[in-house]
Design a protein around this motif. Structure first.
Motif, PDB file in Angstrom:
ATOM      1  N   UNK A  63      23.937 -13.666  -9.665  1.00 13.97           N
ATOM      2  CA  UNK A  63      24.166 -12.295  -9.229  1.00 13.97           C
ATOM      3  C   UNK A  63      23.305 -12.035  -8.000  1.00 13.97           C
ATOM      4  N   UNK A  64      23.947 -11.793  -6.873  1.00 14.67           N
ATOM      5  CA  UNK A  64      23.241 -11.637  -5.609  1.00 14.67           C
ATOM      6  C   UNK A  64      23.242 -10.171  -5.207  1.00 14.67           C
ATOM      7  N   UNK A  65      22.056  -9.670  -4.884  1.00 17.81           N
ATOM      8  CA  UNK A  65      21.922  -8.266  -4.510  1.00 17.81           C
ATOM      9  C   UNK A  65      20.657  -8.076  -3.696  1.00 17.81           C
ATOM     10  N   UNK A  66      20.532  -6.899  -3.101  1.00 19.03           N
ATOM     11  CA  UNK A  66      19.255  -6.439  -2.568  1.00 19.03           C
ATOM     12  C   UNK A  66      18.656  -5.490  -3.592  1.00 19.03           C
ATOM     13  N   UNK A  67      17.395  -5.685  -3.909  1.00 18.93           N
ATOM     14  CA  UNK A  67      16.700  -4.854  -4.898  1.00 18.93           C
ATOM     15  C   UNK A  67      15.512  -4.201  -4.205  1.00 18.93           C
ATOM     16  N   UNK A  68      15.434  -2.888  -4.279  1.00 13.15           N
ATOM     17  CA  UNK A  68      14.270  -2.191  -3.732  1.00 13.15           C
ATOM     18  C   UNK A  68      13.524  -1.483  -4.851  1.00 13.15           C
ATOM     19  N   UNK A  69      12.217  -1.418  -4.701  1.00  7.40           N
ATOM     20  CA  UNK A  69      11.352  -0.743  -5.668  1.00  7.40           C
ATOM     21  C   UNK A  69      10.405   0.162  -4.898  1.00  7.40           C
ATOM     22  N   UNK A  70      10.332   1.427  -5.310  1.00  8.98           N
ATOM     23  CA  UNK A  70       9.423   2.379  -4.677  1.00  8.98           C
ATOM     24  C   UNK A  70       8.543   3.016  -5.744  1.00  8.98           C
ATOM     25  N   UNK A  71       7.240   2.920  -5.565  1.00  8.55           N
ATOM     26  CA  UNK A  71       6.279   3.536  -6.473  1.00  8.55           C
ATOM     27  C   UNK A  71       5.828   4.855  -5.866  1.00  8.55           C
ATOM     28  N   UNK A  72       5.894   5.929  -6.651  1.00  4.63           N
ATOM     29  CA  UNK A  72       5.522   7.252  -6.174  1.00  4.63           C
ATOM     30  C   UNK A  72       4.018   7.476  -6.180  1.00  4.63           C
ATOM     31  N   UNK A  73       3.649   8.688  -5.817  1.00  2.00           N
ATOM     32  CA  UNK A  73       2.235   9.058  -5.744  1.00  2.00           C
ATOM     33  C   UNK A  73       1.617   9.152  -7.138  1.00  2.00           C
ATOM     34  N   UNK A  74       0.310   9.133  -7.191  1.00  2.00           N
ATOM     35  CA  UNK A  74      -0.409   9.294  -8.451  1.00  2.00           C
ATOM     36  C   UNK A  74      -0.032  10.634  -9.085  1.00  2.00           C
ATOM     37  N   UNK A  75       0.321  10.598 -10.374  1.00  2.00           N
ATOM     38  CA  UNK A  75       0.715  11.812 -11.074  1.00  2.00           C
ATOM     39  C   UNK A  75       2.160  12.208 -10.895  1.00  2.00           C
ATOM     40  N   UNK A  76       2.976  11.367 -10.229  1.00  2.00           N
ATOM     41  CA  UNK A  76       4.374  11.711  -9.978  1.00  2.00           C
ATOM     42  C   UNK A  76       5.298  11.392 -11.144  1.00  2.00           C
ATOM     43  N   UNK A  77       4.789  10.730 -12.185  1.00  2.00           N
ATOM     44  CA  UNK A  77       5.623  10.380 -13.338  1.00  2.00           C
ATOM     45  C   UNK A  77       6.340  11.593 -13.902  1.00  2.00           C
ATOM     46  N   UNK A 118       0.813  -1.214   0.000  1.00  2.00           N
ATOM     47  CA  UNK A 118       0.000   0.000   0.000  1.00  2.00           C
ATOM     48  C   UNK A 118       0.848   1.267   0.000  1.00  2.00           C
ATOM     49  N   UNK A 119       2.071   1.143   0.503  1.00  2.00           N
ATOM     50  CA  UNK A 119       2.992   2.275   0.496  1.00  2.00           C
ATOM     51  C   UNK A 119       3.853   2.289  -0.761  1.00  2.00           C
ATOM     52  N   UNK A 120       3.628   1.321  -1.644  1.00  2.00           N
ATOM     53  CA  UNK A 120       4.348   1.260  -2.909  1.00  2.00           C
ATOM     54  C   UNK A 120       5.775   0.801  -2.785  1.00  2.00           C
ATOM     55  N   UNK A 121       6.129   0.125  -1.693  1.00  2.00           N
ATOM     56  CA  UNK A 121       7.524  -0.282  -1.485  1.00  2.00           C
ATOM     57  C   UNK A 121       7.651  -1.796  -1.502  1.00  2.00           C
TER      58      UNK A 121
END
Length: 206
Positions: free
Chosen positions: A79-93, A56-59
């Motif tokens: 290939x080993x890594x930590x991957x983070x993804x964050x989705x911004x607010x509506x209209x933030x593109x 719900x927080x887009x993370x």
């Protein structure tokens, strides 16, 4: 060895994000629906952390699926890594159609300061910036020690627009198995390609 090391690093990531340390006893999943109906699918060998991830927080945090099972003999990806993804607010593109301007801004002191403010670990330096349709990728290096113990100072970050929202992807390798700039970029490309495909967007990874 990998299992215990990765569990420790994921726990450190949870604590750095002020989240509870995850219980990794459940079956791992490779796909999650984040804020704004943005679908994220992990690349081969990567699954969604079941607790640190906050849809719900887009993370979302992606890590090796083998780190999320009780079987220490499960195979880890090459290939080993930590991957983070964050989705911004509506209209933030803010990337599509403005790739060059966005990339140029990332190379300014103001852009570096913005990246530092959004990262765990403090000030960073921008080393490389690359653009393609609907993507801006930035290779950064932490000036101080990274905020998550056991991870590299170097990281790739990619910005792309999905469903009108700015999505930020970060790929950071481990100090015990560091990724080269090209290897971490290949993993980043796999993540963004899967992201675009899952959301019916043309892939623009280079």
């Amino acid at each position: 060895m990998w299992h215990r090391l990765f569990l420790g690093i994921i726990a450190a990531a949870a604590l750095a994000a002020c989240e509870p340390v995850p219980d990794l006893s459940g079956p791992p999943t490779t796909t999650v629906r984040l804020a704004g109906a943005v679908t994220l699918t992990g690349p081969a060998g990567y699954c969604v952390d079941p607790v640190v991830t906050k849809p719900r927080q887009g993370f979302a945090l992606l890590a090796a699926c083998a780190a999320m099972t009780a079987d220490e003999t499960d195979a880890y990806p090459d290939m080993i890594a930590l991957i983070t993804v964050q989705v911004g607010a509506d209209g933030s593109g803010a990337v599509a159609g403005q790739e060059d301007a966005f990339g140029a801004f990332m190379e300014t002191p103001q852009g570096a300061a913005l990246l530092s403010a959004s990262a765990i670990g403090g000030p960073i330096a921008v080393r490389v910036t690359q653009t393609a349709p609907n993507t801006v990728a930035v290779y950064t290096e932490d000036i101080a020690d990274p905020g998550i113990s056991g991870t590299q100072k170097q990281a790739w970050r990619l910005f792309t627009d999905v469903r009108g929202r700015l999505v930020t992807i970060t790929v950071r390798g481990l100090t015990d198995a560091p990724l080269s700039q090209s290897a971490s970029r290949a993993l980043l490309d796999a993540v963004v390609t899967a992201l675009h495909s899952a959301n019916d967007l043309p892939s623009s990874a280079t």
